[in-house]
Design an enzyme around this catalytic site. Structure first.
Site, PDB file in Angstrom:
ATOM      1  N   CYS A 103       0.854  -1.187   0.000  1.00 57.92           N
ATOM      2  CA  CYS A 103       0.000   0.000   0.000  1.00 57.92           C
ATOM      3  C   CYS A 103       0.888   1.235   0.000  1.00 57.92           C
ATOM      4  CB  CYS A 103      -0.896  -0.006   1.240  1.00 57.92           C
ATOM      5  SG  CYS A 103      -2.017   1.405   1.329  1.00 57.92           S
ATOM      6  N   HIS A 145      -9.111  -3.769  -1.833  1.00 59.36           N
ATOM      7  CA  HIS A 145      -8.104  -3.006  -1.081  1.00 59.36           C
ATOM      8  C   HIS A 145      -8.422  -1.513  -1.141  1.00 59.36           C
ATOM      9  CE1 HIS A 145      -3.725  -2.078  -0.032  1.00 59.36           C
ATOM     10  NE2 HIS A 145      -4.192  -0.921  -0.458  1.00 59.36           N
ATOM     11  N   GLU A 146      -8.749  -1.023  -2.346  1.00 56.29           N
ATOM     12  CA  GLU A 146      -9.019   0.414  -2.484  1.00 56.29           C
ATOM     13  C   GLU A 146     -10.290   0.810  -1.749  1.00 56.29           C
ATOM     14  OE1 GLU A 146      -6.758   2.288  -3.355  1.00 56.29           O
ATOM     15  OE2 GLU A 146      -5.492   0.722  -4.192  1.00 56.29           O
ATOM     16  N   HIS A 149     -10.034   1.593   1.878  1.00 57.74           N
ATOM     17  CA  HIS A 149      -9.569   2.927   2.260  1.00 57.74           C
ATOM     18  C   HIS A 149     -10.753   3.879   2.527  1.00 57.74           C
ATOM     19  CE1 HIS A 149      -5.247   2.609   1.932  1.00 57.74           C
ATOM     20  NE2 HIS A 149      -5.315   2.065   0.732  1.00 57.74           N
TER      21      HIS A 149
HETATM   22 NI    NI Z   1      -3.642   1.114  -0.161  1.00 55.46          NI
END
Ligand code: NI
Length: 184
Positions: A103, A145-146, A149
Site C-alpha cells: 500500500c 483493497h481500495e 480505504h
Molecule cells: Ni492502499
C-alpha cells in the site's frame, strides 16, 4: 493539477470513514481536478490504485489502473483506468484468494491477505452513471483493497498470520517465489 503527498499509516484521515461524494458536484471543475490529482499522484508513485483519503480528501472516490502483462507487480490481468464514486461492494464468492499486498500509505511492507475471489461493485461513474461490474482474480483484490480505504481500513487489518508481514526485500528473498507477487 498536481502530484499530492500520500498520507502514511498513522495519519488519522486514513482511519475514518469517507463521506459519499455529492452527486451534484461530479460535473464540476473541482471534481475533475480531484481525479487529475489522484491520477498524477498514482502515476508518480508507480501504483495501481489510489483512494481519495490517501491524498487527504475524505470522500468516497477511488481510481484503479492496472497495466497488462509483466510488471514489477508480476504478470497482471489488465484493468484500464477506472473511476469509482460512492462504490458498494458485494462478495459473490465464498471462495477466498490470497495475494501479497502492499500500500502506498504503508511504504516498504508487504503482507499476505485473503479476500473473496469474486466481487460485484455498484458505483457511479465519473459521468454520474450508475454502473455494476464484477471483478475476479487480482483486480478483485485490488478493488477490495481500495474500497477498504473508504472505510478507514488498511490491508494490514486483514492479515491473519502476522508471520506473513514482510519488508519488501525480505518478501522478495523469502516469499515471492511461493505465492503470487503483487503490489497495490
Ligand atoms: Ni492502499
Amino acid at each position: 493539477m498536481a502530484v499530492k503527498p500520500i498520507l502514511r499509516m498513522g495519519h488519522p484521515v486514513l482511519r475514518v470513514p469517507a463521506a459519499p461524494y455529492p452527486v451534484s458536484e461530479i460535473d464540476t471543475p473541482e471534481f475533475a481536478a480531484l481525479i487529475q490529482d489522484l491520477r498524477d499522484t498514482l502515476v508518480d508513485a508507480g501504483g495501481i490504485g489510489l483512494a481519495a483519503p490517501q491524498i487527504g480528501v475524505s470522500y468516497q472516490v477511488v481510481i484503479v489502473d492496472i497495466p497488462a502483462g509483466p510488471s514489477r507487480y508480476g504478470e497482471l490481468s489488465a484493468l484500464g483506468f477506472s473511476v469509482f464514486i460512492n462504490p458498494k461492494l458485494t462478495p459473490l464468492s465464498t471462495e477466498k484468494q490470497s495475494y501479497w499486498e502492499g500500500c502506498l500509505s504503508v511504504p516498504g511492507l508487504r503482507g499476505l491477505v485473503s479476500r473473496p475471489s469474486v466481487v460485484q461493485i455498484d458505483y457511479l461513474s465519473d459521468e454520474s452513471v450508475n454502473q455494476r461490474r464484477t471483478f475476479t482474480g487480482f483486480p478483485a483484490t485490488v478493488i477490495q483493497h481500495e474500497l477498504d480505504h473508504l472505510t478507514g481500513t488498511l490491508y494490514i487489518d486483514h492479515i491473519e498470520d502476522r508471520s506473513l508481514i514482510a519488508f519488501e526485500s525480505e518478501y522478495e528473498t523469502f516469499h515471492s517465489a511461493s505465492t503470487p507477487p503483487t503490489g497495490i
